[in-house]
Enzyme design. Structure first.
Site, PDB file in Angstrom:
ATOM      1  N   HIS A  94     -21.019 -40.427   0.731  1.00  0.00           N
ATOM      2  CA  HIS A  94     -20.765 -39.416  -0.298  1.00  0.00           C
ATOM      3  C   HIS A  94     -21.218 -38.029   0.166  1.00  0.00           C
ATOM      4  CE1 HIS A  94     -20.389 -38.896  -4.947  1.00  0.00           C
ATOM      5  NE2 HIS A  94     -19.948 -37.821  -4.306  1.00  0.00           N
ATOM      6  N   GLU A 119     -22.392 -46.906  -6.139  1.00  0.00           N
ATOM      7  CA  GLU A 119     -23.348 -46.234  -5.245  1.00  0.00           C
ATOM      8  C   GLU A 119     -24.737 -46.267  -5.867  1.00  0.00           C
ATOM      9  OE1 GLU A 119     -22.169 -42.206  -4.488  1.00  0.00           O
ATOM     10  OE2 GLU A 119     -20.185 -42.775  -3.761  1.00  0.00           O
ATOM     11  N   ARG A 130     -14.238 -39.613  -6.598  1.00  0.00           N
ATOM     12  CA  ARG A 130     -15.290 -40.389  -7.232  1.00  0.00           C
ATOM     13  C   ARG A 130     -15.034 -41.849  -6.900  1.00  0.00           C
ATOM     14  NH1 ARG A 130     -17.949 -36.667  -7.162  1.00  0.00           N
ATOM     15  NH2 ARG A 130     -19.017 -35.537  -8.824  1.00  0.00           N
ATOM     16  N   THR A 145     -22.863 -29.494  -8.449  1.00  0.00           N
ATOM     17  CA  THR A 145     -21.779 -30.346  -7.987  1.00  0.00           C
ATOM     18  C   THR A 145     -20.492 -29.935  -8.684  1.00  0.00           C
ATOM     19  OG1 THR A 145     -22.187 -31.965  -9.745  1.00  0.00           O
ATOM     20  CG2 THR A 145     -23.310 -32.327  -7.640  1.00  0.00           C
TER      21      THR A 145
END
Length: 348
Positions: A267, A250, A221, A80
């Site tokens: 996301h 989340e 984010r 990521t």
């Protein structure tokens, strides 16, 4: 170059734990001949990694003392861009090397924003040629968004106090964006301290300062935007509409906010196959450098279906409303929708 078989004879005991939702990576790991365990990212625990040499994870695995103390883990790669789930201070203390994949899915998020802007023009009357886009954060992702908006003919304002201003764009302070932008999009890391903390950067005070009832987009984010404050701003008409891909708390997202926003996605803004493959390759290259391993074959993204005929419409390649409809229909399936994502390519 040593063959993978030769390496297996040298290191038959090497073990890697991987998030089971990292796509396309398994054949390359098998080629390396190491022992691999694929586990649900949020469920990876200390017992799973105790005898592992390396981890390849995503954002759902918190890499900290609780997970790693007493293990033999030497190296962690997160496939990521973001790394706020990595306790970097503890890893330094423990002598554990780590890497993220900066820029891996920047073009994918650029595609998401391009499609979003086209949809705002189609469904909400946004005149792209006359509109001003405010980009908050102009690293890898923000630069891709800048390029997409420039191709659409928008005026662009950029705010990034931690970056070197670029001569080819209007580089401004955030208050200028708050006054002049018709669309505001966030592309910053999540930070709680330092010179420019981003936690709740868009809070109640931020929404109160807006002057043009802009569209607000968050693909960075979740906690960069205060979800409760955004919902209030939508209800009070301070924000014209919102597009939210990353959420506070989340996968337990705000259902009232999901119901209110124009586009709400799980996301996945950076989830093109191209972006995922970039992350896979970057993680594997870093792993092989650290352990001095022969590099497995370079992963390539799968092709679109043979019957796909591209007409030149970017929304044909990717329309975020499709992801939004799926999430709004089944919000309790947030993780499943994120983890079992359909094939998406950036180019035909």
């Amino acid at each position: 170059m040593k063959s993978p078989i030769f390496y297996v004879l040298l290191r038959p005991d090497m073990k890697i734990v991987l998030d089971d939702k990292i796509p396309y990576i398994r054949p390359a790991i098998e080629e390396m001949g190491v022992e691999a365990r694929y586990l649900r990212g949020a469920d990876i625990c200390a017992a799973d990694v105790k005898d592992a040499d390396a981890l390849i994870v995503r954002t759902r695995t918190r890499c900290d003392r609780q997970l790693l103390e007493g293990s033999r883990v030497q190296f962690i790669a997160t496939a990521t861009i973001g790394f706020d789930h990595i306790d970097t201070a503890y890893l330094q203390e423990a002598g554990i090397s780590w890497t993220n994949c900066p820029g891996c899915n920047a073009a994918s998020v650029g595609q998401y924003l391009r499609s979003t802007l086209l949809l705002l023009a189609r469904d909400h009357g946004l005149d792209l040629q006359a509109a001003t886009l405010g980009i908050v954060g102009c690293g890898h992702v923000g630069s891709e968004v800048l390029s997409a908006a420039r191709e659409l003919g928008m005026r662009i304002l950029v705010c990034d106090p931690l970056a070197t201003p670029r001569e080819d764009v209007e580089w401004v302070t955030q208050d200028v964006i708050e006054r002049e932008a018709d669309v505001i999009t966030f592309h910053v890391p999540l930070t709680h301290d330092g010179p420019c903390p981003t936690w709740h950067l868009a809070d109640q005070a931020f929404f109160g300062r807006l002057r043009r009832r802009p569209f607000v987009v968050n693909t960075s984010r979740g906690p960069v935007v205060d979800d409760d404050a955004l919902l209030q701003a939508l209800n009070e008409g301070l924000v014209r509409q919102a597009v939210i891909d990353t959420w506070e708390h989340e996968p337990h997202i705000s259902l009232p906010l999901l119901d209110k926003v124009y586009i709400g996605t799980p996301h996945i803004a950076g989830y093109s196959a191209d972006g995922k493959v970039n992350a896979d390759n970057m993680a594997l290259e870093a792993l092989c450098r650290h352990f001095h391993l022969p590099r497995p074959h370079r992963i390539v993204p799968p092709a679109l279906p043979a019957d796909f005929i591209y007409t030149g419409d970017p929304l044909q390649l990717y329309n975020p409303l499709d992801d939004s409809r799926r999430l709004k229909a089944c919000p309790d399936h947030f993780e499943e929708l994120r983890g079992n994502y359909p094939l998406r390519r950036e180019k035909a």
